[in-house]
Design a protein around this motif. Structure first.
Motif, PDB file in Angstrom:
ATOM      1  N   VAL A  46       0.822  -1.203   0.093  1.00 14.54           N
ATOM      2  CA  VAL A  46       0.072   0.106   0.053  1.00 14.54           C
ATOM      3  C   VAL A  46       0.868   1.206  -0.183  1.00 14.54           C
ATOM      4  O   VAL A  46       0.523   2.121   0.448  1.00 14.54           O
ATOM      5  CB  VAL A  46      -0.948  -0.261   1.100  1.00 14.54           C
ATOM      6  N   ASP A  47       2.000   1.150  -0.540  1.00 19.01           N
ATOM      7  CA  ASP A  47       2.925   2.265  -0.523  1.00 19.01           C
ATOM      8  C   ASP A  47       2.604   2.725  -2.119  1.00 19.01           C
ATOM      9  O   ASP A  47       2.939   1.802  -3.234  1.00 19.01           O
ATOM     10  CB  ASP A  47       4.540   1.795  -0.653  1.00 19.01           C
ATOM     11  N   PRO A  48       2.256   3.898  -2.373  1.00 17.28           N
ATOM     12  CA  PRO A  48       1.931   4.336  -3.821  1.00 17.28           C
ATOM     13  C   PRO A  48       3.303   4.092  -4.733  1.00 17.28           C
ATOM     14  O   PRO A  48       2.910   3.904  -6.010  1.00 17.28           O
ATOM     15  CB  PRO A  48       1.594   5.803  -3.600  1.00 17.28           C
ATOM     16  N   ALA A  49       4.285   4.277  -4.256  1.00 19.80           N
ATOM     17  CA  ALA A  49       5.552   4.242  -5.066  1.00 19.80           C
ATOM     18  C   ALA A  49       5.868   2.720  -5.660  1.00 19.80           C
ATOM     19  O   ALA A  49       6.566   2.497  -6.438  1.00 19.80           O
ATOM     20  CB  ALA A  49       6.786   4.902  -4.599  1.00 19.80           C
ATOM     21  N   LYS A  50       5.456   1.714  -4.891  1.00 20.51           N
ATOM     22  CA  LYS A  50       5.777   0.383  -4.947  1.00 20.51           C
ATOM     23  C   LYS A  50       4.629  -0.490  -5.331  1.00 20.51           C
ATOM     24  O   LYS A  50       4.848  -1.734  -5.735  1.00 20.51           O
ATOM     25  CB  LYS A  50       6.286  -0.194  -3.510  1.00 20.51           C
ATOM     26  N   ASN A  51       3.331  -0.157  -5.444  1.00 19.38           N
ATOM     27  CA  ASN A  51       2.141  -0.871  -5.973  1.00 19.38           C
ATOM     28  C   ASN A  51       2.364  -0.947  -7.391  1.00 19.38           C
ATOM     29  O   ASN A  51       2.821  -0.193  -8.046  1.00 19.38           O
ATOM     30  CB  ASN A  51       0.722  -0.217  -5.455  1.00 19.38           C
ATOM     31  N   THR A  52       1.912  -2.352  -7.997  1.00 19.79           N
ATOM     32  CA  THR A  52       1.949  -2.412  -9.425  1.00 19.79           C
ATOM     33  C   THR A  52       0.557  -3.186  -9.726  1.00 19.79           C
ATOM     34  O   THR A  52       0.354  -3.404 -10.791  1.00 19.79           O
ATOM     35  CB  THR A  52       3.175  -3.571  -9.723  1.00 19.79           C
ATOM     36  N   PRO A 186       0.625  12.031  -3.147  1.00 16.19           N
ATOM     37  CA  PRO A 186       1.548  12.548  -2.296  1.00 16.19           C
ATOM     38  C   PRO A 186       1.835  11.445  -1.130  1.00 16.19           C
ATOM     39  O   PRO A 186       0.850  10.412  -1.007  1.00 16.19           O
ATOM     40  CB  PRO A 186       0.757  13.734  -1.686  1.00 16.19           C
ATOM     41  N   VAL A 187       2.977  11.403  -0.509  1.00 14.37           N
ATOM     42  CA  VAL A 187       3.265  10.727   0.581  1.00 14.37           C
ATOM     43  C   VAL A 187       3.746  11.439   1.800  1.00 14.37           C
ATOM     44  O   VAL A 187       4.427  12.357   1.545  1.00 14.37           O
ATOM     45  CB  VAL A 187       4.054   9.368   0.314  1.00 14.37           C
ATOM     46  N   PRO A 188       3.618  11.095   3.049  1.00 14.21           N
ATOM     47  CA  PRO A 188       4.391  11.695   4.133  1.00 14.21           C
ATOM     48  C   PRO A 188       5.511  11.536   4.299  1.00 14.21           C
ATOM     49  O   PRO A 188       6.036  10.576   5.168  1.00 14.21           O
ATOM     50  CB  PRO A 188       3.299  11.555   5.203  1.00 14.21           C
ATOM     51  N   GLN A 189       6.384  12.598   4.411  1.00 16.74           N
ATOM     52  CA  GLN A 189       7.988  12.295   4.306  1.00 16.74           C
ATOM     53  C   GLN A 189       8.246  11.999   5.914  1.00 16.74           C
ATOM     54  O   GLN A 189       9.349  11.038   6.068  1.00 16.74           O
ATOM     55  CB  GLN A 189       8.715  13.515   3.795  1.00 16.74           C
ATOM     56  N   LYS A 190       7.592  12.758   6.780  1.00 24.84           N
ATOM     57  CA  LYS A 190       8.221  12.429   8.292  1.00 24.84           C
ATOM     58  C   LYS A 190       7.954  11.198   8.602  1.00 24.84           C
ATOM     59  O   LYS A 190       8.658  10.361   9.439  1.00 24.84           O
ATOM     60  CB  LYS A 190       7.526  13.367   9.231  1.00 24.84           C
ATOM     61  N   VAL A 191       6.731  10.556   8.240  1.00 20.75           N
ATOM     62  CA  VAL A 191       6.417   9.207   8.693  1.00 20.75           C
ATOM     63  C   VAL A 191       7.160   8.117   7.957  1.00 20.75           C
ATOM     64  O   VAL A 191       7.598   7.103   8.806  1.00 20.75           O
ATOM     65  CB  VAL A 191       4.682   9.161   8.094  1.00 20.75           C
ATOM     66  N   ILE A 192       7.338   8.430   6.699  1.00 21.28           N
ATOM     67  CA  ILE A 192       8.366   7.521   6.042  1.00 21.28           C
ATOM     68  C   ILE A 192       9.641   7.185   6.575  1.00 21.28           C
ATOM     69  O   ILE A 192      10.301   6.357   6.880  1.00 21.28           O
ATOM     70  CB  ILE A 192       8.415   7.698   4.549  1.00 21.28           C
ATOM     71  N   GLY A 196      10.311   3.815   8.161  1.00 16.34           N
ATOM     72  CA  GLY A 196      10.948   3.274   7.225  1.00 16.34           C
ATOM     73  C   GLY A 196       9.940   2.343   6.065  1.00 16.34           C
ATOM     74  O   GLY A 196       8.901   2.710   6.081  1.00 16.34           O
ATOM     75  N   ASP A 197      10.196   1.036   6.209  1.00 13.23           N
ATOM     76  CA  ASP A 197       9.453   0.004   5.173  1.00 13.23           C
ATOM     77  C   ASP A 197       8.272  -0.228   6.069  1.00 13.23           C
ATOM     78  O   ASP A 197       7.052  -0.431   5.594  1.00 13.23           O
ATOM     79  CB  ASP A 197       9.984  -1.145   4.834  1.00 13.23           C
ATOM     80  N   ALA A 198       8.224   0.143   7.320  1.00 10.42           N
ATOM     81  CA  ALA A 198       6.902  -0.080   8.427  1.00 10.42           C
ATOM     82  C   ALA A 198       5.960   0.863   8.079  1.00 10.42           C
ATOM     83  O   ALA A 198       4.988   0.642   8.973  1.00 10.42           O
ATOM     84  CB  ALA A 198       7.448  -0.536   9.811  1.00 10.42           C
ATOM     85  N   TRP A 199       6.284   1.716   7.252  1.00 11.72           N
ATOM     86  CA  TRP A 199       5.428   3.180   7.404  1.00 11.72           C
ATOM     87  C   TRP A 199       4.079   2.705   6.797  1.00 11.72           C
ATOM     88  O   TRP A 199       2.719   3.431   7.074  1.00 11.72           O
ATOM     89  CB  TRP A 199       5.933   4.333   6.555  1.00 11.72           C
TER      90      TRP A 199
END
Length: 533
Positions: A46-52, A186-192, A196-199
């Motif tokens: 459910v990471d917008p950059a990693k979903n395919t 958009p994604v939340p930089q501070k949370v990531i 990390g991967d657990a965001w």
């Protein structure tokens, strides 16, 4: 700068919500506003950059919101951007953002989009959809993806918190259509940076969509609850959205009939019966996805498939009419092109596959295999891989039978979705079932798949084809370019195109707001509501 309002809905957005479905007069809302939908496979990310995945995109559309959304007919309407301007040279877009918040209450800013887009093209992210930013023609995207420039050089910047500027390398008529795609969210930089991967875990994930992630049991279910911080929360009726994974389509239908699911795909062959029994629940509509058997022509692929005559013979011998009329029976159409027939402005070329009768195709297939040195006396042995699903199994068995008279012996290999996609990405297959669904309503969303550096799991490569895709980005009339590209696919046969999808579903009459005229089949739970029994 020219101020653009792409649709009447966009004009209206300045004074009202971009798009909202509300109960009609006389309709009574259920006390329990819950929508349960079917998932065939586990959501990989459910990471917008990693979903395919298409199903992953359905989930991401609820948890995040991009600059634009789609309405019930697929037209672009405002999301986080309430308006935009296009420069006279059509190379610069300036978006004005509305007052939107993340689910933790912090404001959504232009910088959040800058961070997300730079992250998507950054090779360190390993996004399988980094190429989408290249497809959008954003300045420096290609060089960044190749590792030749820094992500900070991407042509996107925050003028201030409410103003986002995007610079393109060339005028791109479909650019606005790309902005409802999950890769652009958009994604939340501070949370990531904190997790990390657990965001993306429930409790950690912070989104800006109409719903928040409250539970995710991989391969079992995923649960989302209404986000009170969403900018249009007062117009969101649905409270809970739940995706339930059921690997067997027939079992999913049974659970639908028991009231446990509100929407499921209709299993192959059952639409005629169900449309008679439940005409207000069974629907079929064009859906911009194409089904294919991809050939592995890489160095790791079988020697026989490196011969175009073998690839063409296999394609010709597939009886697509039997597949759509006898097996699927849901309004699908035989595919003679990779691009779906319903894509806006697409003209299908007259190819051999489109004009010969099946008897003529079978004869031609035998001739081609004989020329290549194969036949019943010198058979070819290949493996056809597909991911777990009863429909895929039925089609694979049909293909196996169509190819057997040619002297082609097919071993069927059924694997889980994650294994299937991993093998595709690593070229660990002979022939693989695959489908591509359009990311926006224009032919390039299909044709870019077969670029040498596109998704292109079989690693086919053609210089003329690649150049056509480059030329299309600046052409005033893309029609002839796309037609020629499909002709090359017909000549080179990097895959056997099987059928063009229809969305064939059972939808509970209690659920209102699901689109039935959007060829991309994009739906938003914020527009749904449940009627009382």
């Amino acid at each position: 700068m020219t101020k653009l309002f792409a649709t009447t809905a966009l004009v209206a957005s300045l004074a009202m919500p971009a798009f909202a479905v509300q109960p009609a007069e006389g309709e009574t809302l259920a006390e329990n506003q819950v929508y349960n939908f079917w998932l065939l496979d586990a959501i990989k990310s459910v990471d917008p950059a990693k979903n395919t995945d298409v199903e992953g995109s359905d989930v991401l559309r609820q948890l995040f919101e991009g600059l634009m959304n789609e309405d019930e007919k697929g037209a672009m309407v405002p999301g986080v951007a309430e308006s935009f301007e296009e420069s006279d040279d059509k190379l610069t877009y300036t978006f004005t953002l509305r007052d939107a918040k993340w689910s933790n209450g912090e404001p959504v800013t232009a910088g959040d989009f800058v961070y997300a887009w730079q992250r998507a093209v950054n090779p360190e992210t390993a996004s399988e959809y980094a190429w989408f930013m290249e497809l959008m023609n954003i300045v420096n995207a290609t060089d960044i993806v190749k590792g030749e420039k820094a992500p900070e050089e991407l042509g996107v910047k925050a003028i201030d918190d409410k103003t986002l500027e995007v610079t393109l390398t060339t005028p791109t008529p479909y650019f606005i259509k790309t902005l409802s795609h999950a890769t652009t969210f958009p994604v939340p930089q501070k949370v990531i940076e904190e997790y990390g991967d657990a965001w993306t875990q429930p409790g950690n994930l912070v989104g800006n969509g109409a719903f928040v992630l409250t539970g995710h049991n991989l391969g079992v279910d995923i649960t989302m609850e209404k986000n009170p911080e969403y900018w249009d929360a007062e117009n969101v009726v649905m409270q809970t959205v739940k995706g339930i994974t059921v690997n067997d389509n027939n079992v999913a239908l049974t659970r639908y009939q028991a009231g446990e699911l509100d929407r499921v795909d209709i299993p192959a062959g059952q639409y005629p019966r169900l449309s008679q029994e439940a005409p207000d629940e069974a629907i079929s509509m064009p859906y911009a996805c194409s089904y294919a058997y991809v050939y592995n022509v890489s160095d790791k692929g079988p020697e026989a498939l490196k011969d175009v005559r073998v690839r063409e013979a296999l394609s010709l011998a597939l009886n697509r009419d039997i597949i759509v009329n006898n097996v699927l029976q849901g309004g699908q159409k035989p595919a003679t092109t990779w691009t779906h027939w319903a894509i806006e402005g697409f003209d299908q070329p007259e190819t051999e596959l489109a004009t010969l009768s099946q008897e003529e195709k079978n004869t031609r297939a035998q001739e081609l295999l004989a020329e290549a040195g194969y036949g019943p006396d010198n058979p070819i042995s290949l493996t056809l891989q597909y991911n777990t699903d009863e429909n895929h199994k039925k089609l694979a068995i049909a293909a196996q039978q169509f190819w057997k008279p040619l002297g082609v012996n097919i071993t069927l290999n059924n694997v889980e979705w994650k294994v299937h996609t991993d093998r595709l990405q690593n070229q660990d297959f002979d022939i693989a079932r695959y489908a591509w669904c359009g990311d926006y309503n224009e032919a390039s969303t299909f044709l870019d798949w077969f670029r040498t550096d596109g998704y292109n799991s079989g690693k086919w490569s053609n210089a003329e084809y690649d150049q056509l895709m480059v030329d299309a980005k600046t052409a005033e009339d893309t029609g002839p370019i796309y037609t020629r590209a499909e002709e090359i696919l017909a000549e080179e046969v990097p895959a056997a195109f099987v059928y063009h999808y229809a969305s064939v579903d059972m939808i509970s009459p209690k659920i209102k707001g699901l689109p039935t005229e959007n060829v991309l089949n994009a739906w938003y739970a914020k527009d749904l509501y449940r009627l009382a029994d």
